[in-house]
Design a protein around this motif. Structure first.
Motif, PDB file in Angstrom:
ATOM      1  N   VAL A 112     -16.689  64.693  -3.034  1.00 60.71           N
ATOM      2  CA  VAL A 112     -17.442  63.456  -3.254  1.00 60.71           C
ATOM      3  C   VAL A 112     -18.422  63.636  -4.415  1.00 60.71           C
ATOM      4  O   VAL A 112     -18.572  62.764  -5.261  1.00 60.71           O
ATOM      5  CB  VAL A 112     -18.191  63.016  -1.980  1.00 60.71           C
ATOM      6  N   LYS A 113     -19.044  64.812  -4.451  1.00 59.75           N
ATOM      7  CA  LYS A 113     -19.975  65.109  -5.548  1.00 59.75           C
ATOM      8  C   LYS A 113     -19.254  65.013  -6.880  1.00 59.75           C
ATOM      9  O   LYS A 113     -19.738  64.414  -7.823  1.00 59.75           O
ATOM     10  CB  LYS A 113     -20.508  66.543  -5.410  1.00 59.75           C
ATOM     11  N   LEU A 114     -18.080  65.630  -6.923  1.00 56.01           N
ATOM     12  CA  LEU A 114     -17.299  65.624  -8.169  1.00 56.01           C
ATOM     13  C   LEU A 114     -16.911  64.188  -8.535  1.00 56.01           C
ATOM     14  O   LEU A 114     -17.047  63.769  -9.679  1.00 56.01           O
ATOM     15  CB  LEU A 114     -16.059  66.501  -8.001  1.00 56.01           C
ATOM     16  N   GLY A 126     -23.167  70.989 -15.082  1.00 58.36           N
ATOM     17  CA  GLY A 126     -22.302  72.169 -15.110  1.00 58.36           C
ATOM     18  C   GLY A 126     -21.161  72.051 -14.136  1.00 58.36           C
ATOM     19  O   GLY A 126     -21.068  71.065 -13.387  1.00 58.36           O
ATOM     20  N   HIS A 127     -20.315  73.055 -14.122  1.00 55.23           N
ATOM     21  CA  HIS A 127     -19.129  73.039 -13.266  1.00 55.23           C
ATOM     22  C   HIS A 127     -19.545  73.152 -11.796  1.00 55.23           C
ATOM     23  O   HIS A 127     -20.567  73.753 -11.476  1.00 55.23           O
ATOM     24  CB  HIS A 127     -18.225  74.203 -13.649  1.00 55.23           C
ATOM     25  N   ILE A 128     -18.717  72.602 -10.955  1.00 54.09           N
ATOM     26  CA  ILE A 128     -18.969  72.655  -9.524  1.00 54.09           C
ATOM     27  C   ILE A 128     -19.066  74.112  -9.066  1.00 54.09           C
ATOM     28  O   ILE A 128     -18.356  74.966  -9.601  1.00 54.09           O
ATOM     29  CB  ILE A 128     -17.863  71.868  -8.788  1.00 54.09           C
ATOM     30  N   ASP A 129     -19.971  74.375  -8.131  1.00 51.84           N
ATOM     31  CA  ASP A 129     -20.160  75.721  -7.566  1.00 51.84           C
ATOM     32  C   ASP A 129     -20.785  76.723  -8.525  1.00 51.84           C
ATOM     33  O   ASP A 129     -20.868  77.906  -8.210  1.00 51.84           O
ATOM     34  CB  ASP A 129     -18.836  76.314  -7.040  1.00 51.84           C
TER      35      ASP A 129
HETATM   36  P1  GDP Z   1     -23.210  73.393  -7.478  1.00 52.55           P
HETATM   37  O1  GDP Z   1     -21.902  72.857  -7.010  1.00 52.55           O
HETATM   38  O2  GDP Z   1     -23.187  73.659  -8.950  1.00 52.55           O
HETATM   39  O3  GDP Z   1     -24.386  72.592  -7.039  1.00 52.55           O
HETATM   40  O4  GDP Z   1     -23.308  74.843  -6.836  1.00 52.55           O
HETATM   41  P2  GDP Z   1     -24.190  75.343  -5.607  1.00 52.55           P
HETATM   42  O5  GDP Z   1     -25.614  75.414  -5.977  1.00 52.55           O
HETATM   43  O6  GDP Z   1     -23.808  74.568  -4.402  1.00 52.55           O
HETATM   44  O7  GDP Z   1     -23.679  76.847  -5.520  1.00 52.55           O
HETATM   45  C1  GDP Z   1     -22.361  77.202  -5.152  1.00 52.55           C
HETATM   46  C2  GDP Z   1     -22.340  78.536  -4.442  1.00 52.55           C
HETATM   47  O8  GDP Z   1     -22.782  79.576  -5.318  1.00 52.55           O
HETATM   48  C3  GDP Z   1     -23.266  78.588  -3.220  1.00 52.55           C
HETATM   49  O9  GDP Z   1     -22.620  79.307  -2.217  1.00 52.55           O
HETATM   50  C4  GDP Z   1     -24.486  79.333  -3.727  1.00 52.55           C
HETATM   51  O10 GDP Z   1     -25.133  80.050  -2.716  1.00 52.55           O
HETATM   52  C5  GDP Z   1     -23.882  80.265  -4.742  1.00 52.55           C
HETATM   53  N1  GDP Z   1     -24.830  80.604  -5.812  1.00 52.55           N
HETATM   54  C6  GDP Z   1     -25.510  79.762  -6.585  1.00 52.55           C
HETATM   55  N2  GDP Z   1     -26.271  80.439  -7.471  1.00 52.55           N
HETATM   56  C7  GDP Z   1     -26.059  81.745  -7.242  1.00 52.55           C
HETATM   57  C8  GDP Z   1     -26.563  82.947  -7.835  1.00 52.55           C
HETATM   58  O11 GDP Z   1     -27.357  82.962  -8.762  1.00 52.55           O
HETATM   59  N3  GDP Z   1     -26.083  84.120  -7.322  1.00 52.55           N
HETATM   60  C9  GDP Z   1     -25.194  84.169  -6.307  1.00 52.55           C
HETATM   61  N4  GDP Z   1     -24.789  85.352  -5.887  1.00 52.55           N
HETATM   62  N5  GDP Z   1     -24.705  83.046  -5.728  1.00 52.55           N
HETATM   63  C10 GDP Z   1     -25.132  81.857  -6.180  1.00 52.55           C
END
Ligand code: GDP
Length: 515
Positions: free
Chosen positions: A358-360, A28-31
Motif C-alpha cells: 500500500v505504501k508503494l 528512497g527504495h522500499i525497505d
Molecule cells: P522503508 O520502507 O524505507 O520505510 O524502510 P523501513 O524503515 O521500514 O526499514 C526496513 C527494514 O530495514 C526494517 O526492518 C528496519 O529495521 C531495517 N533498517 C532500517 N534502517 C536500518 C539500519 O540502519 N540498519 C539495519 N541493520 N537495519 C535497518
C-alpha cells in the motif's frame, strides 16, 4: 512604476521576510530505512514535551536541531508514508519540500525506486542529500553504492560532484546528527524566507475523514502565519480555522511559516497536493471558491482533444499465491496496453498484500493493487482507505482484466470528440465588434445550431474559432437552421469574419476513452 517607488517596495518587502524552517521529504527504495530514519529523528530531536504528547501521526513533524546548549534551528519533516503529497504535487508542477534526503541502503545499492526518487527530486528541482543507510550491516558496501549513484547521474561531493553523502545507521543512530547538520547547511544555502505579514499559504499533505470530528487536513505552511478565526480555502473546499492543532495534536492559536498544522472542519474533503490560501471571513472564502470554480470551468477556446497526447500511465502491483501466477497475470494485464495507455508494474510477486504494498502504491497517483488467491494483511484495508488505494483480490484470473479495464477507464482523462454538424457560408457582415459580430449567411450542409462551437474557414485555411449565439431565421429566434436556409446570427469570435468565409459548426462530446 517609478524607480523610487520600486525601491521603496523592495525595502519594505525585505523587512517582512524572515528565515523559515526548511521542509524536508525523505525518499528512497522500499525497505531502505526511510521510516526507521524518520522515527529515529522523531525520538531524538523532537522536544520532550512534544514527543511525549504526540497522540497521533499527522504526516509531518518539527525536529529541533542543535546541542545541549540550545537549539540552533528547526526542520519540518514530511513523514507521510509513500510521500503521496510529494508525487501528487509533482504531477501538478508545484513543490512541497525545499530539500530531500535520499535514503539508500548500503547493503542493497541503487534500486528501481531509488532511481524514481532521483527523477522526482530532479524534476522538482530541489537539492538533496544522500543518507547512505544500514552502514552497521556486515553486507554494507559504501563504494559500490557510490558507484551506483554516479552511474545514475548523482555524483557525490567526494567524487567531484555536488551532492553531499552522509553514512548513517538509522537503526543505531550513528551519523544521524551529522546528517542533520549537513541538512542545516544545505538549507542555509537555500536561504529560505517567508513573509511574516502575509496570510498563510501552503500545501495539503494529508487529508481524511475523522469519523468523530469531520474532514481533516494536514497542512504545511510555506508562507505567512495561520491564525485561529481565519478561513482556509483549498480548491472548492473551505474550513474555519477553529479546530486547529500543531503536529503533536495540541490546540494552537497560530502556526508559522515552515510549520505543519492540522485543521478540522472542511465542508468537502480537500485533495492531497493542492495549495491552500487563507482569508479573514467566510464571505471571502466563498468568493474565492467562486473565482476558482469559474477558472476551472471548461472554456470554449480549448480545441485540443486529449487523444493522441502522451500515454497515460497506470501503476499496478500484483500479489499472487505463487510467483508463476503473478507472472501470468502480469502478461495478461500487459495486453491492456495501447498507444494511449501504459501499465507500469511497480511490483509483482508472491505473498499476501501487505502494508508495504500500500505504501508503494500510495507513492504514485492512480495506482491499483491486484491480488490473486491471497489475503490482505490486517492493517491493509484501513491504510488503503486512507490513501484511497484501489485493491481487489480474485480467485479467477480472467476476471482480473475485466475489473482492471473498468478501474483504468475511470482513471483515464476524458477525451473530447468533435463532430461536424454542418457548414454555412457568410453572405453579409452587419456589425463588427471586438469580440462579436452580427452576420447573415446560408446553410450549405447539415444544420447550424445556436450555442455550438464553430471554426472559421477561409480558402481552405482554418483561421480561428468561436461560438454561435442568438441564431435567427426570418428575424425570429430559432435553435437551429436547416440546409439551404438563410439566417442571421451573432457570432462570438476574436477574429473578424469576412463575406465569403465558411463556418464549420461543431459539436463537442466528452467521452470516457475506450481501452
Ligand atoms: P522503508 O520502507 O524505507 O520505510 O524502510 P523501513 O524503515 O521500514 O526499514 C526496513 C527494514 O530495514 C526494517 O526492518 C528496519 O529495521 C531495517 N533498517 C532500517 N534502517 C536500518 C539500519 O540502519 N540498519 C539495519 N541493520 N537495519 C535497518
Amino acid at each position: 512604476m517609478s524607480r523610487s517607488k520600486n525601491m521603496e517596495q523592495n525595502t519594505k518587502q525585505n523587512k517582512e521576510l524572515t528565515k523559515r524552517n526548511p521542509i524536508v521529504v525523505v525518499m528512497g527504495h522500499i525497505d531502505h530505512g526511510k521510516t526507521t530514519l524518520l522515527d529515529y529523528i522523531r525520538k531524538t530531536n523532537v522536544a520532550e514535551k512534544e514527543s511525549g504528547g504526540i497522540t497521533q501521526h499527522i504526516g509531518a513533524y518539527e525536529a529541533i536541531l542543535g546541542s545541549k546548549d540550545g537549539e540552533s534551528g528547526k526542520i519540518t519533516f514530511i513523514d507521510t508514508p509513500g510521500h503521496e503529497a510529494f508525487s501528487k504535487m509533482r504531477s501538478r508542477g508545484a513543490r512541497v519540500a525545499d530539500l530531500a534526503i535520499l535514503v539508500v541502503a548500503a547493503d542493497d545499492g541503487v534500486k528501481p525506486q531509488t532511481k524514481e526518487a532521483l527523477e522526482a527530486i530532479k524534476s522538482a528541482g530541489i537539492p538533496f542529500i544522500v543518507a547512505l543507510n544500514k552502514m552497521d550491516k556486515p553486507g554494507a558496501n559504501a563504494e559500490k553504492t557510490k558507484k551506483d549513484l554516479a552511474e545514475n547521474d548523482a555524483l557525490i561531493e567526494e567524487w567531484g560532484g555536488k551532492i553531499p553523502l552522509v553514512p548513517i545507521s538509522a537503526k543505531t543512530g550513528e551519523g544521524v546528527s551529522e546528517l542533520l547538520e549537513v541538512l542545516a547547511i544545505a538549507s542555509d544555502i537555500e536561504d529560505l524566507k517567508a513573509d511574516s505579514q502575509a496570510k498563510a499559504s501552503g500545501v495539503v499533505i494529508e487529508s481524511h475523514l475523522d469519523s468523530k470530528r469531520g474532514n481533516t487536513a494536514t497542512l504545511i505552511i510555506q508562507n505567512g502565519i495561520l491564525r485561529q478565526g481565519e478561513y482556509i480555502v483549498i480548491g472548492k473546499s473551505f474550513s474555519p480555522v477553529r479546530i486547529f492543532e500543531d503536529f503533536a495534536g495540541h490546540t494552537v492559536k497560530e502556526a508559522l511559516y515552515g510549520q505543519p498544522a492540522r485543521v478540522v472542519g472542511f465542508n468537502i474533503l480537500p485533495e492531497v497536493g493542492l495549495m491552500f490560501q487563507t482569508v479573514d471571513s467566510k464571505k471571502e472564502a466563498e468568493e474565492l471558491i467562486r473565482q476558482e470554480t469559474a477558472k476551472t470551468e471548461p472554456s470554449f477556446v480549448r480545441t485540443e482533444s486529449t487523444a493522441g497526447e502522451t500515454a497515460f500511465e497506470i501503476p499496478v502491483i500484483i500479489k499472487a499465491d505463487v510467483a508463476g501466477s503473478a507472472e501470468a497475470i502480469e502478461n495478461e494485464i500487459k495486453k491492456l496496453e495501447s498507444e494511449k495507455l501504459k501499465i507500469k508494474i511497480l511490483r509483482s510477486g508472491a505473498g499476501p498484500i501487505n502494508e508495504d504494498d500500500v505504501k508503494l502504491a500510495s507513492s504514485s497517483p492512480d495506482s491499483i493493487i491486484v491480488g490473486f488467491k491471497v489475503r490482505l494483511d490486517k492493517t491493509v484495508p484501513e491504510l488503503a482507505e486512507r490513501f484511497k488505494t484501489a485493491i481487489k483480490t480474485f480467485e479467477i484470473i480472467y476476471e482480473i482484466t475485466d475489473w482492471l479495464r473498468e478501474e483504468i477507464k475511470n482513471r483515464l482523462p476524458e477525451e473530447i470528440i468533435e463532430k461536424e454538424l454542418g457548414r454555412a457560408k457568410i453572405l453579409k457582415i452587419f456589425k463588427q465588434g471586438a469580440k462579436d459580430q452580427i452576420v447573415g449567411g446560408r446553410v450549405l450542409s447539415g444544420v447550424v445550431v445556436s450555442g455550438k462551437k464553430f471554426r472559421i474557414k477561409r480558402r481552405a485555411n482554418i483561421l480561428g474559432e468561436g461560438r454561435i449565439q442568438e441564431l435567427e431565421q426570418n428575424k425570429t429566434r430559432t435553435p437551429q437552421v436547416e440546409e439551404g436556409k438563410e439566417f442571421g446570427v451573432r457570432l462570438f469570435s476574436k477574429l473578424a469574419l469576412a463575406e465569403g468565409d465558411e463556418i464549420e459548426v461543431i459539436e463537442e462530446e466528452k467521452i470516457k476513452p475506450d481501452i
